[in-house]
Design a protein around this motif. Sequence first.
Motif, PDB file in Angstrom:
ATOM      1  N   LEU A 126       2.883   4.333  -2.866  1.00  0.00           N
ATOM      2  CA  LEU A 126       1.521   4.548  -3.330  1.00  0.00           C
ATOM      3  C   LEU A 126       1.371   4.058  -4.763  1.00  0.00           C
ATOM      4  CD1 LEU A 126       0.924   8.115  -1.880  1.00  0.00           C
ATOM      5  CD2 LEU A 126       0.394   5.903  -0.851  1.00  0.00           C
ATOM      6  N   ASP A 127       0.232   3.484  -5.072  1.00  0.00           N
ATOM      7  CA  ASP A 127      -0.077   2.915  -6.377  1.00  0.00           C
ATOM      8  C   ASP A 127      -0.273   4.028  -7.399  1.00  0.00           C
ATOM      9  OD1 ASP A 127      -1.078   1.564  -8.581  1.00  0.00           O
ATOM     10  OD2 ASP A 127      -2.416   0.303  -7.404  1.00  0.00           O
ATOM     11  N   PRO A 128       0.558   4.082  -8.453  1.00  0.00           N
ATOM     12  CA  PRO A 128       0.410   5.140  -9.460  1.00  0.00           C
ATOM     13  C   PRO A 128      -0.907   5.047 -10.234  1.00  0.00           C
ATOM     14  CG  PRO A 128       2.126   3.598 -10.111  1.00  0.00           C
ATOM     15  CD  PRO A 128       1.681   3.209  -8.733  1.00  0.00           C
ATOM     16  N   ALA A 129      -1.547   3.893 -10.223  1.00  0.00           N
ATOM     17  CA  ALA A 129      -2.833   3.756 -10.901  1.00  0.00           C
ATOM     18  C   ALA A 129      -3.947   4.463 -10.125  1.00  0.00           C
ATOM     19  CB  ALA A 129      -3.181   2.277 -11.072  1.00  0.00           C
ATOM     20  N   ILE A 130      -3.733   4.700  -8.834  1.00  0.00           N
ATOM     21  CA  ILE A 130      -4.751   5.342  -7.996  1.00  0.00           C
ATOM     22  C   ILE A 130      -4.369   6.791  -7.680  1.00  0.00           C
ATOM     23  CG2 ILE A 130      -5.932   5.255  -5.759  1.00  0.00           C
ATOM     24  CD1 ILE A 130      -5.591   2.191  -5.908  1.00  0.00           C
ATOM     25  N   GLY A 161       4.385   7.361  -5.913  1.00  0.00           N
ATOM     26  CA  GLY A 161       5.353   7.967  -5.020  1.00  0.00           C
ATOM     27  C   GLY A 161       5.473   7.242  -3.705  1.00  0.00           C
ATOM     28  N   CYS A 162       6.313   7.807  -2.864  1.00  0.00           N
ATOM     29  CA  CYS A 162       6.576   7.217  -1.558  1.00  0.00           C
ATOM     30  C   CYS A 162       6.324   8.244  -0.469  1.00  0.00           C
ATOM     31  CB  CYS A 162       8.025   6.751  -1.462  1.00  0.00           C
ATOM     32  SG  CYS A 162       8.398   5.364  -2.519  1.00  0.00           S
ATOM     33  N   ILE A 163       5.889   7.741   0.663  1.00  0.00           N
ATOM     34  CA  ILE A 163       5.709   8.550   1.853  1.00  0.00           C
ATOM     35  C   ILE A 163       6.527   7.870   2.946  1.00  0.00           C
ATOM     36  CG2 ILE A 163       4.065   9.319   3.595  1.00  0.00           C
ATOM     37  CD1 ILE A 163       1.913   9.201   1.408  1.00  0.00           C
ATOM     38  N   ILE A 164       7.340   8.655   3.628  1.00  0.00           N
ATOM     39  CA  ILE A 164       8.199   8.102   4.671  1.00  0.00           C
ATOM     40  C   ILE A 164       7.808   8.715   6.012  1.00  0.00           C
ATOM     41  CG2 ILE A 164      10.569   7.867   5.512  1.00  0.00           C
ATOM     42  CD1 ILE A 164      11.448   8.206   2.541  1.00  0.00           C
ATOM     43  N   PHE A 165       7.638   7.845   6.995  1.00  0.00           N
ATOM     44  CA  PHE A 165       7.371   8.292   8.357  1.00  0.00           C
ATOM     45  C   PHE A 165       8.502   7.812   9.246  1.00  0.00           C
ATOM     46  CE2 PHE A 165       3.018   7.936   6.624  1.00  0.00           C
ATOM     47  CZ  PHE A 165       2.628   9.258   6.782  1.00  0.00           C
ATOM     48  N   GLU A 166       9.024   8.714  10.067  1.00  0.00           N
ATOM     49  CA  GLU A 166      10.046   8.361  11.044  1.00  0.00           C
ATOM     50  C   GLU A 166       9.390   8.356  12.423  1.00  0.00           C
ATOM     51  OE1 GLU A 166      14.492   9.600  12.590  1.00  0.00           O
ATOM     52  OE2 GLU A 166      13.370  11.030  11.381  1.00  0.00           O
ATOM     53  N   PHE A 167       9.489   7.241  13.101  1.00  0.00           N
ATOM     54  CA  PHE A 167       8.870   7.075  14.417  1.00  0.00           C
ATOM     55  C   PHE A 167       9.879   7.361  15.513  1.00  0.00           C
ATOM     56  CE2 PHE A 167       6.289   4.835  11.469  1.00  0.00           C
ATOM     57  CZ  PHE A 167       5.005   4.937  11.943  1.00  0.00           C
ATOM     58  N   GLU A 168       9.371   7.637  16.703  1.00  0.00           N
ATOM     59  CA  GLU A 168      10.228   7.930  17.841  1.00  0.00           C
ATOM     60  C   GLU A 168      10.959   6.685  18.326  1.00  0.00           C
ATOM     61  OE1 GLU A 168       7.600   9.876  20.609  1.00  0.00           O
ATOM     62  OE2 GLU A 168       7.661  11.747  19.458  1.00  0.00           O
ATOM     63  N   SER A 209      -4.891   3.095  -1.986  1.00  0.00           N
ATOM     64  CA  SER A 209      -3.775   3.598  -2.778  1.00  0.00           C
ATOM     65  C   SER A 209      -2.430   3.005  -2.355  1.00  0.00           C
ATOM     66  CB  SER A 209      -3.715   5.120  -2.706  1.00  0.00           C
ATOM     67  OG  SER A 209      -3.434   5.537  -1.390  1.00  0.00           O
ATOM     68  N   LEU A 210      -2.393   2.260  -1.246  1.00  0.00           N
ATOM     69  CA  LEU A 210      -1.145   1.638  -0.800  1.00  0.00           C
ATOM     70  C   LEU A 210      -0.764   0.495  -1.719  1.00  0.00           C
ATOM     71  CD1 LEU A 210      -1.549   1.421   3.070  1.00  0.00           C
ATOM     72  CD2 LEU A 210      -0.128   3.000   1.778  1.00  0.00           C
ATOM     73  N   LYS A 211       0.478   0.490  -2.136  1.00  0.00           N
ATOM     74  CA  LYS A 211       0.991  -0.569  -2.997  1.00  0.00           C
ATOM     75  C   LYS A 211       1.852  -1.543  -2.189  1.00  0.00           C
ATOM     76  CE  LYS A 211       1.988  -2.108  -7.221  1.00  0.00           C
ATOM     77  NZ  LYS A 211       1.050  -2.800  -8.020  1.00  0.00           N
ATOM     78  N   GLN A 212       2.732  -0.986  -1.361  1.00  0.00           N
ATOM     79  CA  GLN A 212       3.595  -1.820  -0.518  1.00  0.00           C
ATOM     80  C   GLN A 212       4.186  -0.961   0.583  1.00  0.00           C
ATOM     81  OE1 GLN A 212       6.902  -3.343  -2.781  1.00  0.00           O
ATOM     82  NE2 GLN A 212       8.156  -1.585  -2.328  1.00  0.00           N
ATOM     83  N   HIS A 213       4.882  -1.605   1.490  1.00  0.00           N
ATOM     84  CA  HIS A 213       5.579  -0.883   2.541  1.00  0.00           C
ATOM     85  C   HIS A 213       6.911  -1.549   2.819  1.00  0.00           C
ATOM     86  CE1 HIS A 213       3.776  -4.177   4.716  1.00  0.00           C
ATOM     87  NE2 HIS A 213       4.429  -3.855   5.809  1.00  0.00           N
ATOM     88  N   LEU A 214       7.869  -0.727   3.210  1.00  0.00           N
ATOM     89  CA  LEU A 214       9.198  -1.208   3.553  1.00  0.00           C
ATOM     90  C   LEU A 214       9.606  -0.584   4.876  1.00  0.00           C
ATOM     91  CD1 LEU A 214      10.897  -0.709   0.073  1.00  0.00           C
ATOM     92  CD2 LEU A 214      10.135  -2.867   1.051  1.00  0.00           C
ATOM     93  N   VAL A 215      10.443  -1.276   5.606  1.00  0.00           N
ATOM     94  CA  VAL A 215      10.973  -0.736   6.853  1.00  0.00           C
ATOM     95  C   VAL A 215      12.490  -0.713   6.767  1.00  0.00           C
ATOM     96  CG1 VAL A 215       9.023  -1.418   8.284  1.00  0.00           C
ATOM     97  CG2 VAL A 215      10.918  -2.997   7.982  1.00  0.00           C
TER      98      VAL A 215
END
Length: 150
Positions: free
Chosen positions: A60-64, A69-76, A43-49
């Motif tokens: 996330l790929d809307p076809a799947i 939508g987007c999921i954001i993770f903040e790392f330490e 379901s991953l379409k791309q990633h940005l930093v």
Amino acid sequence: MRVKYKNSVKDPGIQGVLIMNGDRFMFAPDDPTSVKLNVGVESLKQHLVNKKAALLNLTLDPAIIQGGGCIIFEFENFSDRNVCRDFVSKVLTKKLCGEDHKAVCAERLNAAEIELRMKLLQENSELQKLHKQFAITGVLSESEFWATRK
């Protein structure tokens, strides 16, 4: 890895653990009543930093996934974020170019090319809008989009 799951950059986030493997990425919150994630890498379409914060934004790929939508993770720290970023890059490259997928890539992207594309998208908001408009929606393939911008 320890991360915060966020709905937006300004969201304070939910503390938890991010687990990624070749098939899935899962988020287990510290608070068991909070949202859990278990998403297939297909379901991953791309990633940005983000250069200023240790954020990893997964599209996330809307076809799947209905609605995408987007999921954001903040790392330490940036080094943890970079480990996950590199892992996602490899997964996406395999998804797009792997022998076990029906789609055949005209080009195999090396890490330097992926890094350059991400940097260009981060630094140029107009290019980022065009990328979302054409490549993310599927009007153009990634290789077609970037071929017009060589």
